[in-house]
Scaffold this active site. Sequence first.
Site, PDB file in Angstrom:
ATOM      1  N   LYS A 153       0.966 -16.096  -1.898  1.00  0.00           N
ATOM      2  CA  LYS A 153       0.112 -14.905  -2.032  1.00  0.00           C
ATOM      3  C   LYS A 153       0.924 -13.609  -2.042  1.00  0.00           C
ATOM      4  CE  LYS A 153      -2.287 -16.672   1.433  1.00  0.00           C
ATOM      5  NZ  LYS A 153      -1.852 -18.064   1.346  1.00  0.00           N
ATOM      6  N   ILE A 154       1.852 -13.476  -1.079  1.00  0.00           N
ATOM      7  CA  ILE A 154       2.613 -12.220  -0.980  1.00  0.00           C
ATOM      8  C   ILE A 154       3.636 -12.124  -2.112  1.00  0.00           C
ATOM      9  CG2 ILE A 154       4.183 -10.859   0.475  1.00  0.00           C
ATOM     10  CD1 ILE A 154       2.695 -12.099   2.924  1.00  0.00           C
ATOM     11  N   ASP A 173      10.391 -21.633  -6.045  1.00  0.00           N
ATOM     12  CA  ASP A 173       9.393 -22.154  -5.112  1.00  0.00           C
ATOM     13  C   ASP A 173       9.380 -23.664  -5.310  1.00  0.00           C
ATOM     14  OD1 ASP A 173       6.848 -22.919  -3.873  1.00  0.00           O
ATOM     15  OD2 ASP A 173       6.387 -20.775  -3.856  1.00  0.00           O
ATOM     16  N   CYS A 201       8.911 -16.693   1.536  1.00  0.00           N
ATOM     17  CA  CYS A 201       8.583 -18.076   1.893  1.00  0.00           C
ATOM     18  C   CYS A 201       8.422 -18.163   3.413  1.00  0.00           C
ATOM     19  CB  CYS A 201       9.691 -19.022   1.413  1.00  0.00           C
ATOM     20  SG  CYS A 201      11.304 -18.605   2.067  1.00  0.00           S
ATOM     21  N   PRO A 202       7.774 -19.222   3.900  1.00  0.00           N
ATOM     22  CA  PRO A 202       7.626 -19.352   5.362  1.00  0.00           C
ATOM     23  C   PRO A 202       8.936 -19.788   6.006  1.00  0.00           C
ATOM     24  CG  PRO A 202       6.641 -21.237   4.244  1.00  0.00           C
ATOM     25  CD  PRO A 202       7.119 -20.311   3.158  1.00  0.00           C
ATOM     26  N   THR A 228      10.749  -9.509   4.267  1.00  0.00           N
ATOM     27  CA  THR A 228       9.543  -9.156   5.040  1.00  0.00           C
ATOM     28  C   THR A 228       8.878 -10.433   5.552  1.00  0.00           C
ATOM     29  OG1 THR A 228       8.263  -9.164   2.991  1.00  0.00           O
ATOM     30  CG2 THR A 228       9.006  -7.007   3.791  1.00  0.00           C
ATOM     31  N   SER A 229       9.587 -11.584   5.466  1.00  0.00           N
ATOM     32  CA  SER A 229       8.920 -12.848   5.839  1.00  0.00           C
ATOM     33  C   SER A 229       9.158 -13.229   7.299  1.00  0.00           C
ATOM     34  CB  SER A 229       9.344 -13.965   4.906  1.00  0.00           C
ATOM     35  OG  SER A 229       8.534 -13.930   3.754  1.00  0.00           O
ATOM     36  N   ARG A 230      10.294 -13.790   7.577  1.00  0.00           N
ATOM     37  CA  ARG A 230      10.638 -14.123   8.962  1.00  0.00           C
ATOM     38  C   ARG A 230      12.145 -13.939   9.125  1.00  0.00           C
ATOM     39  NH1 ARG A 230       6.092 -13.481   9.835  1.00  0.00           N
ATOM     40  NH2 ARG A 230       4.556 -14.885  10.748  1.00  0.00           N
ATOM     41  N   ASP A 254      12.125  -6.159   7.486  1.00  0.00           N
ATOM     42  CA  ASP A 254      10.958  -5.907   8.342  1.00  0.00           C
ATOM     43  C   ASP A 254      10.913  -6.929   9.470  1.00  0.00           C
ATOM     44  OD1 ASP A 254       8.520  -4.514   8.979  1.00  0.00           O
ATOM     45  OD2 ASP A 254       7.413  -6.259   8.253  1.00  0.00           O
ATOM     46  N   GLU A 259      13.901 -10.999  16.954  1.00  0.00           N
ATOM     47  CA  GLU A 259      12.958  -9.885  17.148  1.00  0.00           C
ATOM     48  C   GLU A 259      11.983 -10.074  18.310  1.00  0.00           C
ATOM     49  OE1 GLU A 259      10.826 -10.080  13.271  1.00  0.00           O
ATOM     50  OE2 GLU A 259       9.024 -10.481  14.440  1.00  0.00           O
ATOM     51  N   HIS A 291       8.561  -5.273  11.924  1.00  0.00           N
ATOM     52  CA  HIS A 291       7.456  -6.176  11.581  1.00  0.00           C
ATOM     53  C   HIS A 291       6.143  -5.408  11.390  1.00  0.00           C
ATOM     54  CE1 HIS A 291       6.687 -10.727  11.840  1.00  0.00           C
ATOM     55  NE2 HIS A 291       5.733 -10.180  11.103  1.00  0.00           N
TER      56      HIS A 291
HETATM   57  P1  NAI Z   1       1.862 -18.487   1.210  1.00  0.00           P
HETATM   58  O1  NAI Z   1       1.674 -19.735   1.981  1.00  0.00           O
HETATM   59  O2  NAI Z   1       0.755 -17.991   0.336  1.00  0.00           O
HETATM   60  O3  NAI Z   1       3.177 -18.614   0.291  1.00  0.00           O
HETATM   61  C1  NAI Z   1       4.388 -19.129   0.729  1.00  0.00           C
HETATM   62  C2  NAI Z   1       5.090 -19.715  -0.485  1.00  0.00           C
HETATM   63  O4  NAI Z   1       6.384 -20.135  -0.079  1.00  0.00           O
HETATM   64  C3  NAI Z   1       4.361 -20.952  -1.059  1.00  0.00           C
HETATM   65  O5  NAI Z   1       4.176 -20.806  -2.449  1.00  0.00           O
HETATM   66  C4  NAI Z   1       5.304 -22.100  -0.730  1.00  0.00           C
HETATM   67  O6  NAI Z   1       5.278 -23.127  -1.706  1.00  0.00           O
HETATM   68  C5  NAI Z   1       6.635 -21.366  -0.728  1.00  0.00           C
HETATM   69  N1  NAI Z   1       7.704 -22.093  -0.086  1.00  0.00           N
HETATM   70  C6  NAI Z   1       7.627 -23.062   0.868  1.00  0.00           C
HETATM   71  N2  NAI Z   1       8.861 -23.523   1.151  1.00  0.00           N
HETATM   72  C7  NAI Z   1       9.724 -22.831   0.366  1.00  0.00           C
HETATM   73  C8  NAI Z   1      11.128 -22.874   0.175  1.00  0.00           C
HETATM   74  N3  NAI Z   1      11.898 -23.767   0.832  1.00  0.00           N
HETATM   75  N4  NAI Z   1      11.680 -22.025  -0.706  1.00  0.00           N
HETATM   76  C9  NAI Z   1      10.914 -21.158  -1.421  1.00  0.00           C
HETATM   77  N5  NAI Z   1       9.570 -21.088  -1.304  1.00  0.00           N
HETATM   78  C10 NAI Z   1       8.990 -21.919  -0.410  1.00  0.00           C
HETATM   79  O7  NAI Z   1       2.285 -17.403   2.278  1.00  0.00           O
HETATM   80  P2  NAI Z   1       2.198 -15.811   2.145  1.00  0.00           P
HETATM   81  O8  NAI Z   1       0.861 -15.344   2.626  1.00  0.00           O
HETATM   82  O9  NAI Z   1       2.666 -15.399   0.827  1.00  0.00           O
HETATM   83  O10 NAI Z   1       3.260 -15.364   3.270  1.00  0.00           O
HETATM   84  C11 NAI Z   1       4.633 -15.582   3.098  1.00  0.00           C
HETATM   85  C12 NAI Z   1       5.327 -15.280   4.416  1.00  0.00           C
HETATM   86  O11 NAI Z   1       5.230 -13.884   4.694  1.00  0.00           O
HETATM   87  C13 NAI Z   1       4.691 -15.938   5.658  1.00  0.00           C
HETATM   88  O12 NAI Z   1       5.168 -17.263   5.823  1.00  0.00           O
HETATM   89  C14 NAI Z   1       5.135 -15.036   6.773  1.00  0.00           C
HETATM   90  O13 NAI Z   1       6.338 -15.537   7.286  1.00  0.00           O
HETATM   91  C15 NAI Z   1       5.388 -13.691   6.094  1.00  0.00           C
HETATM   92  N6  NAI Z   1       4.480 -12.650   6.545  1.00  0.00           N
HETATM   93  C16 NAI Z   1       5.017 -11.476   7.004  1.00  0.00           C
HETATM   94  C17 NAI Z   1       4.208 -10.438   7.431  1.00  0.00           C
HETATM   95  C18 NAI Z   1       4.772  -9.125   7.895  1.00  0.00           C
HETATM   96  O14 NAI Z   1       4.038  -8.342   8.513  1.00  0.00           O
HETATM   97  N7  NAI Z   1       6.023  -8.819   7.651  1.00  0.00           N
HETATM   98  C19 NAI Z   1       2.749 -10.602   7.447  1.00  0.00           C
HETATM   99  C20 NAI Z   1       2.287 -11.840   6.866  1.00  0.00           C
HETATM  100  C21 NAI Z   1       3.133 -12.838   6.460  1.00  0.00           C
END
Ligand code: NAI
Length: 326
Positions: A153-154, A173, A201-202, A228-230, A254, A259, A291
Amino acid sequence: MKTLALFDAKNYDIDSFEKLNNGRYKITYYDTKLTMDSVSLAKDKDAVCCFVNDNINKEVIDKLVEYGIGVLLLRCAGYNNVDIEYAKDKLKILRVPAYSPFAVAEHAFALLLTLERKIHKAYLRTREFNFELSGLTGHCLHNQTVGIIGTGKIGQCFAEICKGFGMKILAYDPFPNFDLGYEYVSLDRLISESKIISLHCPLTEGTYHIINKENIEKMQDRVVIINTSRGGLIDSKALLEGLENGKIRGAGLDVYEEESDLFFEDNSHRVDIDDNIRLLISLPNVVLTAHQGYLTYEALYNIAETTLGNLDAYLKGEELVNEVKA
Ligand code: NAI
């Protein structure tokens, strides 16, 4: 009335939850994170709610179960801070899978623009009426190749913004969505051909330190990295080395791997802050936020609405569409 203990609660969380709760539940807000030291505050409550840096390990899960609590509400999307495997059949874990992918993607892009146009430096200069421009020359984003790791999504929102800027997109991905029309490439190709790399990615066992010394060496010279992920996706020592030797031109962060002991609190009085983050912050080509990618009014509203909806569904025995399963 059912009771909810909401941990790591800041004024902005309380505002949004109070607006949406409407007297439905008796919510007690705790500033502290949910850890083994604070878990006793959940005693006598029907449910608990926590955030990204609360440490939900085996011991905490056992305590929650001992208190008769059957549901843990994560008011975030990521769940790498919860021992999901151990929680199986003991505690329902519900999350907010999407509260505003736009918020995080826009923040990632804000970090990129800040670095590429040196807004952080210009801001400090003009506050002191220093209107000199030397040292502020930036880079156009138009025509630059951006590598997007994770096109969920992001990642998709971020890609749409990049398209608007006329950037060339490479995507990686393990579950590619070819309907999106992106050029999916191997991780190796993305790493070696992108001028800018953004992580969406997560954090999992497989993605821990996906940006490490070896991968940084394969990158283009003067690459820009946005995370901005983890924090755990990047080996911060290797990042620092790359920034110091000039391989990496800039980093917009971020999140940070250590952290949990720092972010969301005022640590300005502390002298025991780890060297890596001290050094990162001291570099002029690093922009670090704590964050706050998610932190928009729109996202906070959606978080509170979905979290309370998750609790409604759990208590009514309805289908748990936002359950995290091991
Ligand atoms: P999502 O689940 O919609 O997308 C994650 C994508 O990563 C999926 O398409 C998945 O197939 C892919 N993925 C899984 N393993 C992978 C790998 N080894 N290499 C590359 N891609 C891989 O999640 P969304 O909503 O897009 O969020 C992504 C991340 O953003 C979250 O996991 C979270 O860590 C982070 N996040 C950060 C926030 C912030 O405030 N900075 C707030 C919300 C989320």
